[in-house]
Motif scaffolding. Structure first.
Motif, mmCIF file in Angstrom:
data_model
loop_
_atom_site.group_PDB
_atom_site.id
_atom_site.type_symbol
_atom_site.label_atom_id
_atom_site.label_comp_id
_atom_site.label_asym_id
_atom_site.label_seq_id
_atom_site.Cartn_x
_atom_site.Cartn_y
_atom_site.Cartn_z
ATOM 1 N N ASN A 19 0.842 -1.180 0.000
ATOM 2 C CA ASN A 19 0.000 0.000 0.000
ATOM 3 C C ASN A 19 0.885 1.241 0.000
ATOM 4 O OD1 ASN A 19 -1.847 2.021 0.352
ATOM 5 N ND2 ASN A 19 -2.809 1.157 2.170
ATOM 6 N N ASN A 20 1.020 1.872 -1.155
ATOM 7 C CA ASN A 20 1.849 3.065 -1.265
ATOM 8 C C ASN A 20 1.040 4.329 -0.979
ATOM 9 O OD1 ASN A 20 4.384 1.876 -2.006
ATOM 10 N ND2 ASN A 20 3.488 1.416 -3.999
ATOM 11 N N THR A 21 0.347 4.302 0.144
ATOM 12 C CA THR A 21 -0.359 5.479 0.637
ATOM 13 C C THR A 21 -0.088 5.594 2.131
ATOM 14 O OG1 THR A 21 -2.436 4.404 1.314
ATOM 15 C CG2 THR A 21 -2.219 5.033 -1.018
ATOM 16 N N GLU A 57 -1.399 10.807 1.627
ATOM 17 C CA GLU A 57 -0.558 10.842 0.432
ATOM 18 C C GLU A 57 -0.602 9.513 -0.302
ATOM 19 O OE1 GLU A 57 3.712 11.059 1.026
ATOM 20 O OE2 GLU A 57 3.581 9.950 2.930
ATOM 21 N N ASN A 58 -0.325 9.605 -1.614
ATOM 22 C CA ASN A 58 0.028 8.428 -2.395
ATOM 23 C C ASN A 58 1.405 8.679 -2.994
ATOM 24 O OD1 ASN A 58 -0.409 10.204 -4.541
ATOM 25 N ND2 ASN A 58 -2.185 9.123 -5.337
ATOM 26 N N GLU A 59 1.791 7.943 -4.008
ATOM 27 C CA GLU A 59 3.148 8.081 -4.536
ATOM 28 C C GLU A 59 3.438 9.465 -5.120
ATOM 29 O OE1 GLU A 59 1.896 3.871 -5.990
ATOM 30 O OE2 GLU A 59 0.909 5.697 -5.295
ATOM 31 N N LYS A 140 -6.757 3.916 7.008
ATOM 32 C CA LYS A 140 -6.199 3.202 5.861
ATOM 33 C C LYS A 140 -6.965 1.916 5.623
ATOM 34 C CE LYS A 140 -1.764 3.104 5.189
ATOM 35 N NZ LYS A 140 -0.298 2.896 5.304
ATOM 36 N N ASN A 143 -5.422 -0.810 0.283
ATOM 37 C CA ASN A 143 -4.774 -0.094 -0.827
ATOM 38 C C ASN A 143 -5.153 1.375 -0.917
ATOM 39 O OD1 ASN A 143 -7.395 -0.411 -1.635
ATOM 40 N ND2 ASN A 143 -6.917 -1.132 -3.691
ATOM 41 N N THR A 144 -5.686 1.941 0.166
ATOM 42 C CA THR A 144 -6.042 3.361 0.182
ATOM 43 C C THR A 144 -5.685 4.000 1.517
ATOM 44 O OG1 THR A 144 -8.269 3.185 1.137
ATOM 45 C CG2 THR A 144 -8.065 2.816 -1.250
ATOM 46 N N VAL A 169 -7.031 8.648 -1.250
ATOM 47 C CA VAL A 169 -5.976 8.404 -2.241
ATOM 48 C C VAL A 169 -5.789 6.903 -2.384
ATOM 49 C CG1 VAL A 169 -4.748 10.572 -1.963
ATOM 50 C CG2 VAL A 169 -4.187 8.665 -0.450
ATOM 51 N N SER A 171 -3.394 3.561 -3.833
ATOM 52 C CA SER A 171 -2.068 3.061 -4.170
ATOM 53 C C SER A 171 -2.021 2.737 -5.657
ATOM 54 C CB SER A 171 -1.755 1.809 -3.346
ATOM 55 O OG SER A 171 -0.451 1.355 -3.600
#
Length: 283
Positions: A19-21, A57-59, A140, A143-144, A169, A171
């Motif tokens: 999860n890139n958030t 945030e995300n990427e 979270k 994936n968000t 946001v 991922s």
């Protein structure tokens, strides 16, 4: 051979399922302890919360909602994909900004910012203020990451309404989702949009508004061109307004409104020009 293949699948699951958030909500007096929710009867914790409100945030970008009468959405731009809030707290050092870190190039001023939400009384914009209470929450999923701000007891057309703003946001996805929900048993007209400054480029389609230019920022180490866009369903709106500082969209009376927002800047590698941003939004 089976063991190696299973190990490979597990490795792929870890890498591609990440999860890139992230979320960020903390008091300035305690930067170690991260919170999930906070509230204030005054409706203003602008000076006591880190980065002036909840943030996610995300990427590609970070977003925050000001915990004040503004309730505007602001943007933190990034040079390279990655998570930076926990390390930068929205304000990296000048050395970090001139290296590979992002920065706060975006300026909201007295507008909705990017996709922020207020109310419309039929003639003018109505702020989500004063309030009987204002609450902020972050959380979270797999994936968000999401943040919410609830403004309770907002005066509107002779009564009072409770309004929830939720920003999510994803991922692996550049766009963020903004939802406005009236928690009271009445329909309201929301107003949203995107702000701009002198000499900005802009492009408007049937379902989007995109802008690009230099914000008069006073906290970043350098001035960098920033792009912003909002996508929407034109069937949800009855009026467009340009007040000289922002392009606004006035909704039909409703309990729920949803838009999509995204932002990029000239220092990143992908959507680093106005034309590239507009081309992406049109897809």
């Amino acid at each position: 051979m089976k063991i190696s293949f299973v190990a490979f699948l597990l490795f792929c699951g870890i890498c591609f399922g990440q999860n890139n958030t992230d979320t960020s909500l903390y008091m300035k007096s305690d930067k170690i302890t991260y919170l999930t929710d906070i509230g204030s009867e005054s409706g203003d914790l602008y000076k006591t919360i880190g980065h002036h409100g909840p943030a996610i945030e995300n990427e590609w970008m970070a977003l925050r909602i000001y915990f004040s009468e503004k309730v505007a959405i602001d943007v933190y731009s990034k040079q390279k994909p990655g998570l930076e809030l926990k390390g930068a707290s929205w304000y990296p050092t000048p050395e970090q900004q001139k290296g590979v870190w992002g920065a706060d190039y975006y300026k909201v001023a007295n507008t909705v910012g990017l996709g922020g939400v207020k109310l419309w009384d039929g003639e003018k914009v109505v702020p989500l203020n004063p309030v009987s209470n204002r609450l902020a929450r972050v959380g979270k999923t797999d994936n968000t990451s999401w943040m919410e701000m609830i403004s309770k007891g907002v005066p509107y057309k002779g009564g009072k309404v409770d309004i929830l703003i939720r920003v999510t946001v994803f991922s692996g996805k550049r766009e963020a989702k903004v939802e406005a929900i009236c928690l009271s048993k009445t329909k309201v007209q929301f107003v949203t949009g995107v702000n701009y400054f002198k000499d900005f480029k802009s492009d408007k389609g049937a379902n989007y508004i995109a802008v690009w230019g230099l914000h008069p920022e006073d906290v970043a180490a350098e001035s960098i061109e920033v792009g912003a866009a909002i996508k929407y369903n034109p069937k949800d709106y009855v009026k467009n307004v340009d007040d000289g500082t922002q392009y606004l969209l006035v909704s039909k009376p409703t309990n729920h409104l949803e838009t999509t927002i995204l932002s990029s800047c000239a220092k990143e590698q992908e959507l680093n020009t106005f034309d590239k941003l507009v081309s992406y939004v049109k897809k």
